[in-house]
Design a protein around this motif. Structure first.
Motif, PDB file in Angstrom:
ATOM      1  N   TYR A   3      61.060  42.006  64.823  1.00 57.94           N
ATOM      2  CA  TYR A   3      60.494  43.305  64.469  1.00 57.94           C
ATOM      3  C   TYR A   3      61.623  44.319  64.327  1.00 57.94           C
ATOM      4  O   TYR A   3      62.549  44.325  65.133  1.00 57.94           O
ATOM      5  CB  TYR A   3      59.529  43.793  65.555  1.00 57.94           C
ATOM      6  CG  TYR A   3      58.469  42.789  65.888  1.00 57.94           C
ATOM      7  CD1 TYR A   3      57.312  42.693  65.123  1.00 57.94           C
ATOM      8  CD2 TYR A   3      58.634  41.912  66.954  1.00 57.94           C
ATOM      9  CE1 TYR A   3      56.329  41.756  65.415  1.00 57.94           C
ATOM     10  CE2 TYR A   3      57.655  40.972  67.256  1.00 57.94           C
ATOM     11  CZ  TYR A   3      56.519  40.901  66.487  1.00 57.94           C
ATOM     12  OH  TYR A   3      55.557  39.973  66.778  1.00 57.94           O
ATOM     13  N   LYS A  63      62.667  48.418  64.325  1.00 68.01           N
ATOM     14  CA  LYS A  63      62.135  49.601  65.006  1.00 68.01           C
ATOM     15  C   LYS A  63      63.158  50.738  64.942  1.00 68.01           C
ATOM     16  O   LYS A  63      64.259  50.556  64.417  1.00 68.01           O
ATOM     17  CB  LYS A  63      61.799  49.274  66.460  1.00 68.01           C
ATOM     18  CG  LYS A  63      63.016  48.877  67.278  1.00 68.01           C
ATOM     19  CD  LYS A  63      62.652  48.581  68.710  1.00 68.01           C
ATOM     20  CE  LYS A  63      63.920  48.452  69.554  1.00 68.01           C
ATOM     21  NZ  LYS A  63      63.628  48.382  70.973  1.00 68.01           N
ATOM     22  N   ARG A  86      64.478  49.692  58.629  1.00 67.64           N
ATOM     23  CA  ARG A  86      63.386  49.282  57.750  1.00 67.64           C
ATOM     24  C   ARG A  86      63.819  48.112  56.884  1.00 67.64           C
ATOM     25  O   ARG A  86      64.998  47.950  56.574  1.00 67.64           O
ATOM     26  CB  ARG A  86      62.915  50.446  56.893  1.00 67.64           C
ATOM     27  CG  ARG A  86      63.975  51.012  55.993  1.00 67.64           C
ATOM     28  CD  ARG A  86      63.547  52.345  55.383  1.00 67.64           C
ATOM     29  NE  ARG A  86      64.603  52.855  54.543  1.00 67.64           N
ATOM     30  CZ  ARG A  86      64.637  52.759  53.217  1.00 67.64           C
ATOM     31  NH1 ARG A  86      63.641  52.191  52.577  1.00 67.64           N
ATOM     32  NH2 ARG A  86      65.644  53.239  52.532  1.00 67.64           N
ATOM     33  N   GLY A 117      63.517  53.452  63.230  1.00 65.42           N
ATOM     34  CA  GLY A 117      63.978  53.930  61.935  1.00 65.42           C
ATOM     35  C   GLY A 117      64.615  52.882  61.046  1.00 65.42           C
ATOM     36  O   GLY A 117      64.908  53.151  59.887  1.00 65.42           O
ATOM     37  N   ILE A 123      64.216  46.562  53.456  1.00 62.65           N
ATOM     38  CA  ILE A 123      64.334  47.135  52.123  1.00 62.65           C
ATOM     39  C   ILE A 123      64.287  46.078  51.025  1.00 62.65           C
ATOM     40  O   ILE A 123      64.268  46.411  49.849  1.00 62.65           O
ATOM     41  CB  ILE A 123      65.602  47.995  51.973  1.00 62.65           C
ATOM     42  CG1 ILE A 123      66.853  47.174  52.211  1.00 62.65           C
ATOM     43  CG2 ILE A 123      65.537  49.194  52.894  1.00 62.65           C
ATOM     44  CD1 ILE A 123      68.119  47.883  51.774  1.00 62.65           C
ATOM     45  N   ILE A 133      67.736  44.529  55.829  1.00 62.57           N
ATOM     46  CA  ILE A 133      67.268  45.702  56.555  1.00 62.57           C
ATOM     47  C   ILE A 133      68.319  46.799  56.444  1.00 62.57           C
ATOM     48  O   ILE A 133      69.494  46.523  56.237  1.00 62.57           O
ATOM     49  CB  ILE A 133      66.957  45.397  58.042  1.00 62.57           C
ATOM     50  CG1 ILE A 133      68.223  44.991  58.808  1.00 62.57           C
ATOM     51  CG2 ILE A 133      65.874  44.333  58.159  1.00 62.57           C
ATOM     52  CD1 ILE A 133      68.026  44.923  60.320  1.00 62.57           C
TER      53      ILE A 133
END
Length: 113
Positions: free
Chosen positions: A75, A77, A81, A79, A83, A96
């Motif tokens: 996961y 987290k 993300r 901020g 992409i 990411i």
């Protein structure tokens, strides 16, 4: 994560910084969590390293291999993300981006839908 691709050396997660720079094993701990079957939900570096940056460099690559089990969920987290995701013979190459703009690829797994 898993054991995907003809050159995979067993269950692990191959992490590379997209600019090929070296990074600390704990660099993603504030941004990537792992659902480890033995440890529970932990920061990425807590699963241990099965291939450090130097071992990658010796074989003409770059990055760190983290000792995740096949089927381990990750996961992002704080901020970070996802992409992008591109299929490859080694599993999905998931990219990411951290809030500071640094990008990493995660390999030997399948992106969740």
């Amino acid at each position: 994560t898993g054991n995907i691709g003809p050159t995979s050396t067993g269950p692990h997660l191959d992490v590379k910084q997209t600019d090929r720079a070296e990074f600390a094993p704990k660099a993603l701990d504030n941004f990537v969590e792992v659902d480890d079957p033995e440890l529970g939900t932990v920061p990425l570096s807590k699963v241990g390293i099965t291939g450090d940056f130097a071992s990658h460099t010796r074989r003409g690559s770059h990055g760190i291999d983290y000792g995740t089990y096949s089927g381990t969920r990750l996961y992002v987290k704080n901020g970070a993300r996802v992409i992008g995701s591109t299929p490859s013979e080694h599993g999905d190459v998931v990219t990411i981006e951290l809030p500071n703009g640094k990008r990493y690829t995660l390999l030997h797994g399948t992106k969740a839908n």
